[in-house]
Design a protein around this motif. Structure first.
Motif, PDB file in Angstrom:
ATOM      1  N   LEU A  96       0.834  -1.186   0.000  1.00 50.99           N
ATOM      2  CA  LEU A  96       0.000   0.000   0.000  1.00 50.99           C
ATOM      3  C   LEU A  96       0.879   1.250   0.000  1.00 50.99           C
ATOM      4  O   LEU A  96       2.037   1.205   0.426  1.00 50.99           O
ATOM      5  N   PRO A  97       0.357   2.385  -0.472  1.00 47.29           N
ATOM      6  CA  PRO A  97       1.132   3.635  -0.392  1.00 47.29           C
ATOM      7  C   PRO A  97       1.561   3.916   1.041  1.00 47.29           C
ATOM      8  O   PRO A  97       0.763   3.833   1.976  1.00 47.29           O
ATOM      9  N   GLY A  98       2.842   4.206   1.213  1.00 51.95           N
ATOM     10  CA  GLY A  98       3.379   4.459   2.546  1.00 51.95           C
ATOM     11  C   GLY A  98       3.786   3.214   3.295  1.00 51.95           C
ATOM     12  O   GLY A  98       4.260   3.295   4.430  1.00 51.95           O
ATOM     13  N   GLY A  99       3.615   2.052   2.674  1.00 52.76           N
ATOM     14  CA  GLY A  99       3.972   0.795   3.337  1.00 52.76           C
ATOM     15  C   GLY A  99       5.465   0.531   3.282  1.00 52.76           C
ATOM     16  O   GLY A  99       6.195   1.135   2.495  1.00 52.76           O
ATOM     17  N   GLY A 100       5.925  -0.399   4.105  1.00 55.83           N
ATOM     18  CA  GLY A 100       7.338  -0.746   4.146  1.00 55.83           C
ATOM     19  C   GLY A 100       7.531  -2.186   4.562  1.00 55.83           C
ATOM     20  O   GLY A 100       6.567  -2.967   4.623  1.00 55.83           O
ATOM     21  N   GLU A 101       8.762  -2.538   4.855  1.00 58.98           N
ATOM     22  CA  GLU A 101       9.097  -3.909   5.237  1.00 58.98           C
ATOM     23  C   GLU A 101       9.121  -4.048   6.749  1.00 58.98           C
ATOM     24  O   GLU A 101       9.547  -3.143   7.464  1.00 58.98           O
ATOM     25  N   LYS A 102       8.676  -5.199   7.198  1.00 61.44           N
ATOM     26  CA  LYS A 102       8.715  -5.521   8.623  1.00 61.44           C
ATOM     27  C   LYS A 102       9.217  -6.942   8.801  1.00 61.44           C
ATOM     28  O   LYS A 102       8.989  -7.799   7.942  1.00 61.44           O
ATOM     29  N   LYS A 103       9.866  -7.170   9.947  1.00 59.23           N
ATOM     30  CA  LYS A 103      10.286  -8.525  10.313  1.00 59.23           C
ATOM     31  C   LYS A 103       9.853  -8.786  11.751  1.00 59.23           C
ATOM     32  O   LYS A 103       9.948  -7.905  12.604  1.00 59.23           O
ATOM     33  N   TRP A 104       9.360  -9.967  11.988  1.00 62.40           N
ATOM     34  CA  TRP A 104       8.983 -10.324  13.348  1.00 62.40           C
ATOM     35  C   TRP A 104       8.944 -11.849  13.491  1.00 62.40           C
ATOM     36  O   TRP A 104       8.996 -12.598  12.518  1.00 62.40           O
ATOM     37  N   ARG A 105       8.814 -12.264  14.736  1.00 63.04           N
ATOM     38  CA  ARG A 105       8.697 -13.689  15.046  1.00 63.04           C
ATOM     39  C   ARG A 105       7.405 -13.909  15.804  1.00 63.04           C
ATOM     40  O   ARG A 105       7.043 -13.114  16.685  1.00 63.04           O
ATOM     41  N   GLU A 106       6.696 -14.963  15.453  1.00 63.21           N
ATOM     42  CA  GLU A 106       5.477 -15.282  16.182  1.00 63.21           C
ATOM     43  C   GLU A 106       5.320 -16.792  16.289  1.00 63.21           C
ATOM     44  O   GLU A 106       5.865 -17.548  15.481  1.00 63.21           O
ATOM     45  N   TRP A 107       4.570 -17.205  17.296  1.00 61.46           N
ATOM     46  CA  TRP A 107       4.266 -18.621  17.500  1.00 61.46           C
ATOM     47  C   TRP A 107       2.757 -18.826  17.332  1.00 61.46           C
ATOM     48  O   TRP A 107       1.949 -17.992  17.735  1.00 61.46           O
ATOM     49  N   GLU A 108       2.422 -19.936  16.726  1.00 64.39           N
ATOM     50  CA  GLU A 108       1.025 -20.311  16.558  1.00 64.39           C
ATOM     51  C   GLU A 108       0.850 -21.764  16.977  1.00 64.39           C
ATOM     52  O   GLU A 108       1.736 -22.586  16.746  1.00 64.39           O
ATOM     53  N   VAL A 109      -0.295 -22.071  17.532  1.00 68.56           N
ATOM     54  CA  VAL A 109      -0.670 -23.463  17.753  1.00 68.56           C
ATOM     55  C   VAL A 109      -2.082 -23.623  17.191  1.00 68.56           C
ATOM     56  O   VAL A 109      -2.988 -22.854  17.504  1.00 68.56           O
ATOM     57  N   GLU A 110      -2.232 -24.598  16.316  1.00 67.69           N
ATOM     58  CA  GLU A 110      -3.510 -24.827  15.648  1.00 67.69           C
ATOM     59  C   GLU A 110      -3.977 -26.255  15.885  1.00 67.69           C
ATOM     60  O   GLU A 110      -3.188 -27.208  15.758  1.00 67.69           O
ATOM     61  N   LEU A 111      -5.241 -26.409  16.224  1.00 69.54           N
ATOM     62  CA  LEU A 111      -5.824 -27.733  16.421  1.00 69.54           C
ATOM     63  C   LEU A 111      -6.126 -28.368  15.075  1.00 69.54           C
ATOM     64  O   LEU A 111      -6.552 -27.695  14.132  1.00 69.54           O
ATOM     65  N   LEU A 112      -5.945 -29.680  14.984  1.00 66.78           N
ATOM     66  CA  LEU A 112      -6.139 -30.400  13.729  1.00 66.78           C
ATOM     67  C   LEU A 112      -7.325 -31.350  13.823  1.00 66.78           C
ATOM     68  O   LEU A 112      -7.620 -31.898  14.893  1.00 66.78           O
ATOM     69  N   GLY A 113      -7.982 -31.556  12.690  1.00 68.66           N
ATOM     70  CA  GLY A 113      -9.055 -32.535  12.600  1.00 68.66           C
ATOM     71  C   GLY A 113     -10.181 -32.263  13.578  1.00 68.66           C
ATOM     72  O   GLY A 113     -10.584 -31.114  13.800  1.00 68.66           O
ATOM     73  N   ASP A 114     -10.687 -33.331  14.189  1.00 71.60           N
ATOM     74  CA  ASP A 114     -11.820 -33.215  15.107  1.00 71.60           C
ATOM     75  C   ASP A 114     -11.481 -32.457  16.390  1.00 71.60           C
ATOM     76  O   ASP A 114     -12.383 -32.020  17.105  1.00 71.60           O
ATOM     77  N   MET A 115     -10.187 -32.298  16.662  1.00 71.50           N
ATOM     78  CA  MET A 115      -9.800 -31.567  17.868  1.00 71.50           C
ATOM     79  C   MET A 115     -10.281 -30.119  17.820  1.00 71.50           C
ATOM     80  O   MET A 115     -10.502 -29.496  18.852  1.00 71.50           O
ATOM     81  N   ALA A 116     -10.472 -29.584  16.612  1.00 65.63           N
ATOM     82  CA  ALA A 116     -10.866 -28.184  16.467  1.00 65.63           C
ATOM     83  C   ALA A 116     -12.244 -27.906  17.054  1.00 65.63           C
ATOM     84  O   ALA A 116     -12.547 -26.759  17.418  1.00 65.63           O
ATOM     85  N   THR A 117     -13.079 -28.923  17.172  1.00 63.60           N
ATOM     86  CA  THR A 117     -14.444 -28.709  17.655  1.00 63.60           C
ATOM     87  C   THR A 117     -14.757 -29.498  18.925  1.00 63.60           C
ATOM     88  O   THR A 117     -15.920 -29.580  19.315  1.00 63.60           O
ATOM     89  N   SER A 118     -13.760 -30.062  19.566  1.00 64.52           N
ATOM     90  CA  SER A 118     -14.006 -30.896  20.743  1.00 64.52           C
ATOM     91  C   SER A 118     -13.534 -30.212  22.025  1.00 64.52           C
ATOM     92  O   SER A 118     -12.662 -29.340  22.008  1.00 64.52           O
ATOM     93  N   ALA A 119     -14.116 -30.633  23.140  1.00 63.25           N
ATOM     94  CA  ALA A 119     -13.695 -30.118  24.442  1.00 63.25           C
ATOM     95  C   ALA A 119     -12.258 -30.537  24.735  1.00 63.25           C
ATOM     96  O   ALA A 119     -11.491 -29.789  25.351  1.00 63.25           O
ATOM     97  N   GLU A 120     -11.889 -31.728  24.271  1.00 67.37           N
ATOM     98  CA  GLU A 120     -10.516 -32.204  24.454  1.00 67.37           C
ATOM     99  C   GLU A 120      -9.543 -31.277  23.743  1.00 67.37           C
ATOM    100  O   GLU A 120      -8.472 -30.946  24.257  1.00 67.37           O
TER     101      GLU A 120
END
Length: 442
Positions: free
Chosen positions: A187-211
């Motif tokens: 975008l106009p006025g945009g630039g470069e950025k660098k950062w580090r982040e962590w993500e944890v994502e549930l897979l399969g049926d785990m995404a909708t379960s209490a477990e």
């Protein structure tokens, strides 16, 4: 279509217990983008932080590590309609799920749609490239994007260190990502950025379960102990854009008229109608349960309000928009009528007296009766994809942004008209619901 009452899965797709109907749904699903519910937690991580292991976390029996080089180009309209609506659209290379991805909000999670790379095309390179996004992938956001051109707004490159977590049965249950990101806002006025982040994502049926929810909580606690803090940014794209988003054009929005004036009352009422119609648009395209009915009610209510406000709203274009809404409601009405007939027919086949009809003949009858609805639904989708409909949505936005209000309109007359119109709309919705209900006896 599930004529016997219908239900939806966690991606919003209509489901049906009937065998013939299930086959039809599977055939339709085979031509659509993949879709799954994305449930994840995101954290900002210091550069010096050491990524933890998770073997001691209850429920985790092992892990497998790998490094993925990912490069994504994010697309949006010039006025950032998708970003402002909390949707992201990208074309990403690298990793097992490379392709075109659309992410849409769904409660506290996100629904991610995906199409393979070869479902679309790129002409040129970098910020000047032309992108042909797979048409099916745009269906959930067509009422947002409309006919406006999509172009690159940010590039995000990511060296992703992945740990796939497994349970004792050897099933993948979650994915931890240690992301080293380099991003550029285009975008106009945009630039470069660098950062580090962590993500944890549930897979399969785990995404909708209490477990799964418990596992996400445990892994998140481990990440916080390791030095991470919850991310303040909702996505990598928003982090990449940063303040450059402030310089982008803004889509039309309803005029902020003085409280208590006829103009303000009219704008508020029409804005609610338009929002409801736009909300049901992607659900109709996806053939979700009761969506055709609800969009038809919203369309007719919007037209009814516009007619009610004659004398308050002025201009020839008001009548043209009313005519377009009438045509749209008619197309939706044909599909709704076919849906009601199919519902009643299937209900009758479930009666005890219908046991004399053999199973094979029963399936053939259901298939024949549902063909009428299928054809009508295809016509609805064609109408929603037409330039005529997309222009109508833009015209409605412009009307709300700059309403042609008659300054001599009276508040008392407006109040009476709104009351009468609300009653008419309620009667219309109740009548449609009653028409859909099967007879108690026949």
């Amino acid at each position: 279509m599930n004529a016997s009452g219908g239900s939806t899965d966690n991606t919003g797709n209509r489901t049906s217990p009937d065998g013939a109907q299930a086959d039809k749904v599977r055939d339709r699903e085979a031509t659509k983008p993949t879709a799954f519910l994305e449930v994840e937690a995101r954290f900002a991580a210091p550069e010096e932080a050491v990524a933890p292991s998770f073997g001691f976390v209850p429920g985790v029996a092992g892990s497998k590590d790998e490094v993925r080089e990912l490069s994504a180009m994010y697309l949006d309209t010039e006025d950032l309609r998708l970003t402002r609506a909390k949707h992201t659209l990208r074309r990403r290379t690298g990793g097992p799920d490379e392709g075109w991805h659309l992410k849409a909000p769904k409660g506290s999670a996100r629904l991610e749609y995906g199409s393979p790379l070869d479902a679309g095309a790129v002409h040129g390179e970098g910020a000047d490239a032309e992108y042909e996004v797979p048409a099916d992938l745009l269906a959930p956001v067509r009422s947002i994007v409309r006919s406006h051109k999509l172009g690159p707004i940010a590039r995000v490159d990511n060296e992703r260190h992945v740990s796939v977590l497994f349970n004792a049965q050897g099933e993948a249950i979650a994915e931890f990502c240690d992301d080293h990101v380099t991003a550029v806002s285009l975008l106009p006025g945009g630039g470069e950025k660098k950062w580090r982040e962590w993500e944890v994502e549930l897979l399969g049926d785990m995404a909708t379960s209490a477990e799964g929810a418990k596992l996400l909580e445990r892994v998140s606690a481990v990440l916080k102990v390791a030095g991470a803090v919850e991310s303040e940014s909702p996505s990598k794209l928003r982090t990449a854009l940063g303040d450059s988003i402030e310089g982008a054009p803004v889509p039309p929005s309803p005029a902020d008229l003085p409280e208590g004036t006829p103009g303000r009352t009219v704008v508020d009422a029409l804005a609610a109608n338009v929002a409801k119609m736009v909300e049901w648009d992607p659900k109709v395209r996806n053939d979700e349960w009761d969506s055709v009915h609800q969009m038809r009610v919203a369309t007719r209510e919007l037209r009814s309000h516009m007619q009610t406000f004659h004398g308050i709203l002025v201009g020839d274009h008001i009548g043209r928009m009313e005519s377009e809404l009438k045509l749209l409601a008619g197309v939706l009405g044909v599909a709704r009528d076919a849906e009601v007939v199919a519902e009643r027919f299937e209900k009758q086949l479930q009666r005890e007296e219908a046991d004399v009809i053999a199973g094979e003949m029963r399936a053939e009858l259901l298939e024949d009766i549902n063909q009428d609805y299928a054809r009508a639904h295809r016509r609805v989708v064609a109408a929603l994809n037409s330039d005529r409909y997309l222009k109508l949505l833009d015209d409605l936005d412009e009307l709300l942004a700059d309403p042609p209000v008659n300054p001599s309109a009276g508040e008392e007359a407006l109040a009476g008209e709104l009351s009468d119109d609300a009653a008419a709309a309620s009667d219309d919705a109740a009548g449609t619901t009653a028409a859909a209900a099967p007879d108690a006896e026949s």
